[in-house]
Design a protein around this motif. Structure first.
Motif, short mmCIF file in Angstrom:
data_model
loop_
_atom_site.label_atom_id
_atom_site.label_comp_id
_atom_site.label_asym_id
_atom_site.label_seq_id
_atom_site.Cartn_x
_atom_site.Cartn_y
_atom_site.Cartn_z
N VAL A 90 0.86 -1.18 0.00
CA VAL A 90 0.00 0.00 0.00
C VAL A 90 0.90 1.23 0.00
N PRO A 91 0.41 2.36 -0.51
CA PRO A 91 1.28 3.55 -0.66
C PRO A 91 1.44 4.36 0.61
N TRP A 92 1.00 3.85 1.75
CA TRP A 92 1.10 4.60 2.99
C TRP A 92 1.81 3.78 4.06
N THR A 93 2.29 4.50 5.04
CA THR A 93 2.91 3.88 6.22
C THR A 93 2.37 4.59 7.45
N PHE A 94 1.74 3.83 8.34
CA PHE A 94 1.26 4.39 9.61
C PHE A 94 2.44 4.56 10.56
N HIS A 95 2.28 5.49 11.49
CA HIS A 95 3.40 5.78 12.40
C HIS A 95 2.97 5.73 13.86
N HIS A 96 3.94 5.49 14.71
CA HIS A 96 3.75 5.56 16.16
C HIS A 96 4.12 6.99 16.58
N ARG A 97 3.16 7.71 17.13
CA ARG A 97 3.40 9.12 17.45
C ARG A 97 3.92 9.33 18.86
N LEU A 98 3.48 8.50 19.80
CA LEU A 98 3.83 8.67 21.20
C LEU A 98 4.48 7.41 21.75
N ALA A 99 5.33 7.59 22.75
CA ALA A 99 5.89 6.44 23.46
C ALA A 99 4.83 5.87 24.40
N ASP A 100 4.99 4.62 24.80
CA ASP A 100 3.98 3.95 25.62
C ASP A 100 3.72 4.66 26.94
N ASN A 101 4.77 5.21 27.56
CA ASN A 101 4.60 5.87 28.85
C ASN A 101 3.78 7.16 28.73
N GLU A 102 3.66 7.69 27.51
CA GLU A 102 2.89 8.92 27.30
C GLU A 102 1.40 8.66 27.07
N LYS A 103 1.01 7.39 27.03
CA LYS A 103 -0.37 7.04 26.71
C LYS A 103 -1.29 6.96 27.93
N CYS A 149 8.74 -1.92 33.78
CA CYS A 149 8.80 -0.68 34.56
C CYS A 149 9.63 0.38 33.86
N ASP A 150 10.71 -0.04 33.21
CA ASP A 150 11.59 0.88 32.51
C ASP A 150 10.87 1.52 31.32
N ILE A 151 9.86 0.81 30.81
CA ILE A 151 9.13 1.26 29.62
C ILE A 151 7.90 2.09 29.98
N LYS A 152 7.10 1.63 30.93
CA LYS A 152 5.75 2.17 31.14
C LYS A 152 5.67 3.27 32.19
N ASP A 153 6.71 3.46 33.00
CA ASP A 153 6.62 4.50 34.02
C ASP A 153 6.30 5.84 33.36
N PRO A 154 5.28 6.57 33.86
CA PRO A 154 4.79 7.77 33.17
C PRO A 154 5.86 8.83 32.91
N THR A 155 6.78 9.04 33.85
CA THR A 155 7.81 10.08 33.67
C THR A 155 9.18 9.48 33.36
N GLN A 156 9.24 8.20 33.07
CA GLN A 156 10.52 7.51 32.83
C GLN A 156 11.47 7.71 34.01
N ASN A 157 10.91 7.63 35.21
CA ASN A 157 11.66 7.83 36.43
C ASN A 157 12.30 6.55 36.95
N ILE A 158 11.83 5.39 36.46
CA ILE A 158 12.39 4.10 36.88
C ILE A 158 13.45 3.67 35.88
N ASP A 159 14.62 3.34 36.37
CA ASP A 159 15.72 2.91 35.51
C ASP A 159 16.09 1.48 35.89
#
Length: 547
Positions: A411-424, A521-531
């Protein structure tokens, strides 16, 4: 870097991670350049110890890497012979979705095999060692060595540190492992891979990576129910239309069934618990029939890189490459990442073999080799499937998937991911609270009993490998806005909100000894505060072979 005097070892090529990508890279490189000195390290106590059984393997990459794998005794004894796909419209009802090869090629598993992925990796490691590749399990990659803006190796984690970071009586400093080129095959959300992406700006110009959380149980079921070679996938209930996910069920081995559940970590409702959704999904008749009367014998969870082609970063940098799920090579429509991880490692090995000859600082031909390979074509055809679900929801996304699969992604289009998971995530006050039933301890279980089956080994007094960058943020953001989502999205009960009663000051308790290394936790934390950092080498789950 610290001033500790460390032992140094030098190699031509260093590989971080002993999964399918790293092992395939090592074998392919040794095939091309037998005199090259290769060292591979693995943070688990042994190869395969962090990989629980039950996966469907496509043989494309293996046939290229080791064509005589049958003669060499590869543990691939259960070919797929029957498969079904169900749409679960409610807690009781389901509809069979026909697998039509011409319309749903990604879901067709003819010619694939059901494997114990841990045993398969152990077999690959044996092939690598026969070629003279040095494999060191029980060593975690802790720190990058960068000199003159080039990666020249890594430092392994110290052993015997106390909880406060002080050197204990049995302290052994980590080693400097140096190499002309380093290949990072850490798997999804690798701690060193994150640092590399930041240091060399590898994610510039690509979509944010989006992830899923896969939770898996291994069951032993009555012999009269066991159908070796049978696989089953389902989607729909118990998830709502805005939440991506579904389950799998594979019969293999000696009366074994791998049952698992994947949920997209771009979900919005902070009250949702992936673990609880997985547990209640087992109550549906199409799943319950297979597991009822059986015995659960193992449990695991891990994050998956679902973004696809749009989210793959730049793959090479001065002194090395990213391979496997560290880069994001999972084919989400196929629900498979082993053959793609293996192929990425093989292509990277070919690029490094060339770079060793030409003495290039950066093995840049890796990216060009990838674009010419069947791996790139496969991911290109699948590029719109995962973002379509995020864009349209589960129902319309399923219809779009059928159309896109039918035209092979042309198909002539490509959908994109606009936000990271923690921003959802949305505020807890704006979302419906989800009430989950108590486990019956026969079909459904608690986190505590599940974690026990992961056979975790973390030394009690080692430093906590889960860090809050700013502890003050937890109360003002995680608690007051999202009502402690980490206490629900963690599938191992690592995070626990305590002192939440009226009149007390809520606090976050981190039970790091429960960690099964899923990286959620490293992915989903809302402020990316967990490392999430690597714990002491050899720590974490220990999944035995032969299961």
């Amino acid at each position: 870097m610290s001033n500790i005097t460390r032992e140094q070892m030098e190699f031509d090529v260093l590989i971080i991670g002993g999964g399918p990508a790293g092992l395939s890279a090592a074998i392919r490189l040794k095939q091309l350049a037998p005199s090259v000195e290769i060292c591979l390290i693995e943070k688990a106590s042994e190869i395969g110890a962090h990989i629980v059984s039950g996966a469907v393997l496509e043989l494309t990459a293996l046939n290229e890497l080791i064509p005589d794998w049958k003669q060499k005794g590869a543990p691939l004894d259960t070919p797929v012979n029957n498969e079904r796909v169900f749409y679960l419209s409610s807690e009781e009802k389901s509809t069979t979705i026909p697998i039509i090869k011409s319309l749903m090629p990604a879901m067709n598993n003819h010619g694939n095999v059901i494997v114990s992925l841990g045993d398969f990796c152990r077999w690959l490691a044996a092939q690598a060692e026969e070629l003279g590749i040095e494999i060191f399990p029980g060593f975690s990659g802790n720190e990058l060595i960068i000199e003159d803006d080039k990666v020249v190796g890594i430092i392994t984690g110290d052993m015997g540190l106390e909880k406060d970071g002080a050197q204990g009586a049995n302290h052994e400093p980590g080693m400097e492992l140096r190499a002309k080129y380093t290949m990072f095959a850490e798997g999804c959300r690798g701690s060193l891979s994150k640092k590399l992406m930041d240091k060399f700006n590898l994610r510039q110009g690509v979509d944010p990576q989006t992830y899923g959380l896969g939770i898996k149980e291994l069951w032993e079921i009555p012999a009269h129910k066991h159908k070796p070679g049978y696989i089953q996938h389902s989607f729909g209930w118990p998830l709502d239309n805005s939440t991506y996910g579904g389950s799998w069920l594979y019969h293999f081995g000696d009366n074994l069934v791998s049952f698992g559940f994947v949920i997209g970590l771009d979900y919005k409702n902070p009250w949702l618990s992936p673990f609880e959704e997985m547990q209640r999904s087992k109550n549906h008749p199409v799943v319950k029939y297979h597991l009822e009367g059986g015995r659960r014998i193992s449990y695991s969870a891990r994050a998956l890189s679902e973004g696809g082609l749009q989210s793959i970063p730049k793959l090479s940098f001065p002194g090395g490459v990213l391979i496997g799920d560290a880069a994001g090579f999972l084919n989400m429509p196929k629900i498979k990442g082993t053959h793609t991880a293996m192929k990425s490692g093989m292509l990277a090995a070919e690029a490094i073999a060339e770079a060793l000859t030409t003495q290039e600082v950066e093995p840049i031909s890796y990216q060009f080799r990838l674009r010419k390979s069947w791996l790139w074509k496969e991911l290109y055809q699948a590029r719109n499937i995962r973002p379509a679900f995020a864009k349209f929801g589960a129902r319309i996304g399923t219809l779009y998937t059928g159309f896109d699969s039918m035209v092979r992604g042309k198909v002539p289009w490509t959908f994109h991911h606009r936000l990271a998971d923690n921003e959802k995530l949305e505020a807890a006050s704006a979302c419906k609270k989800i009430e989950y039933a108590k486990p019956d301890d026969q079909l459904t279980f608690s986190r505590e009993s599940s974690v026990f089956l992961a056979n975790i080994d973390h030394r009690d007094d080692q430093p906590i490998h889960l860090k809050l960058k700013n502890p003050a943020i937890w109360k003002t953001v995680n608690w007051e806005v999202f009502h402690s989502p980490e206490s629900r999205y963690c599938p191992a009960g690592v995070y626990e909100a305590v002192d939440t009663e009226e009149g007390k000051e809520p606090k976050l308790q981190i039970n790091s000894q429960n960690c099964i290394h899923c990286k959620t936790c490293d992915i989903k934390d809302p402020t990316q505060n967990i490392d999430w950092e690597t714990p002491e080498g050899g720590s974490g789950p220990n999944y035995p072979g032969g299961m």
